[in-house]
Design a protein around this motif. Structure first.
Motif, PDB file in Angstrom:
ATOM      1  N   GLY A  95       0.785  -1.229   0.000  1.00  0.00           N
ATOM      2  CA  GLY A  95       0.000   0.000   0.000  1.00  0.00           C
ATOM      3  C   GLY A  95       0.813   1.273   0.000  1.00  0.00           C
ATOM      4  O   GLY A  95       0.369   2.280   0.557  1.00  0.00           O
ATOM      5  N   TRP A  96       1.995   1.252  -0.620  1.00  0.00           N
ATOM      6  CA  TRP A  96       2.793   2.483  -0.669  1.00  0.00           C
ATOM      7  C   TRP A  96       2.044   3.602  -1.382  1.00  0.00           C
ATOM      8  O   TRP A  96       2.124   4.776  -1.002  1.00  0.00           O
ATOM      9  N   LEU A  97       1.277   3.248  -2.409  1.00  0.00           N
ATOM     10  CA  LEU A  97       0.518   4.228  -3.187  1.00  0.00           C
ATOM     11  C   LEU A  97      -0.949   4.157  -2.813  1.00  0.00           C
ATOM     12  O   LEU A  97      -1.568   3.093  -2.893  1.00  0.00           O
ATOM     13  N   SER A  98      -1.523   5.278  -2.390  1.00  0.00           N
ATOM     14  CA  SER A  98      -2.972   5.348  -2.211  1.00  0.00           C
ATOM     15  C   SER A  98      -3.596   5.902  -3.488  1.00  0.00           C
ATOM     16  O   SER A  98      -2.932   6.557  -4.288  1.00  0.00           O
ATOM     17  N   GLY A  99      -4.877   5.595  -3.699  1.00  0.00           N
ATOM     18  CA  GLY A  99      -5.509   5.950  -4.960  1.00  0.00           C
ATOM     19  C   GLY A  99      -5.036   5.070  -6.103  1.00  0.00           C
ATOM     20  O   GLY A  99      -5.105   5.464  -7.271  1.00  0.00           O
ATOM     21  N   ALA A 100      -4.579   3.850  -5.771  1.00  0.00           N
ATOM     22  CA  ALA A 100      -4.002   2.964  -6.783  1.00  0.00           C
ATOM     23  C   ALA A 100      -5.026   2.545  -7.830  1.00  0.00           C
ATOM     24  O   ALA A 100      -4.689   2.371  -9.007  1.00  0.00           O
ATOM     25  N   ASP A 101      -6.284   2.377  -7.420  1.00  0.00           N
ATOM     26  CA  ASP A 101      -7.303   1.983  -8.400  1.00  0.00           C
ATOM     27  C   ASP A 101      -7.554   3.099  -9.408  1.00  0.00           C
ATOM     28  O   ASP A 101      -7.756   2.841 -10.603  1.00  0.00           O
TER      29      ASP A 101
END
Length: 208
Positions: free
Chosen positions: A40-46
């Motif tokens: 989960g390093w990147l949020s907004g991945a979707d």
């Protein structure tokens, strides 16, 4: 090009941004090889997945294997050193990784290769990134994954017990040290229903 993605229940945001790298955890594999993992390093991945599906110039390739030409079971796109990346957060990720690993790597990450795994039938066979300097020098390959999780499998080169790490929805893995020479990695085909996934691989100069 967009395919149906079952979004993560834990990432319901369109705010695409990176978190800190201080939560990264290292696993020593042996023979000088290691991996760092940060879920989960990147949020907004979707949201980033949807943008990349639409904006990246994906292409299919055919390669010669075993006396025949076959379709590569994934879509590809490559960004050379100096090419603008398809989303600002990927530029930020490359700079952040270069700064974080500067003392160990000794050089920046400069290229980005993108792979689009459309479903469980898409895959990549066992290999190491040994084209170029990776065949003879320690190096690093950092992979950011968006979309549905798929297992990244790793095993010692020449065979041995494999380990698996599911990657998707903004997860980061960094393969370092001798990993490209002494270990192999793969995205195996999956018989179970698998949603689409995109991986973004950051590499230093001369490693492919």
């Amino acid at each position: 090009m967009a395919m149906h993605l079952q979004g993560s229940l834990f990432d319901q945001t369109d705010d695409v941004r990176l978190g800190p790298l201080d939560g990264v955890r290292r696993t020593v594999l042996g023979a000088g090889a290691w991996i760092d993992l940060l879920p989960g390093w990147l949020s907004g991945a979707d949201a980033l997945f949807e943008r990349l599906c639409a904006d990246v110039p994906w292409h299919a390739e055919r390669r010669r294997m075993y006396d025949q030409t076959v379709d590569v079971p994934r879509l590809l796109s490559h960004y050379r050193a100096g090419d603008p990346l398809p989303h600002p957060v990927l530029e930020e990720a490359r700079l952040t990784l270069s700064a974080h690993y500067a003392a160990e790597l000794g050089e920046p990450f400069v290229t980005a290769g993108l792979c689009y795994y459309r479903d469980g039938r898409d895959s990549v066979a066992w290999h190491g990134d040994r084209i170029g300097r990776g065949a003879r020098e320690d190096t690093m390959v950092a992979i950011l994954s968006v979309g549905a999780p798929r297992d990244l499998a790793l095993r010692p080169r020449g065979g041995g017990e494999a380990i698996r790490r599911p990657l998707g929805h903004g997860d980061l893995i960094v393969m370092g040290g001798s990993c490209q020479r002494t270990w192999e990695h793969a995205i195996p085909k999956s018989a179970r229903a698998s949603g689409p996934r995109i991986s973004i691989q950051f590499r230093p100069r001369g490693v492919a």
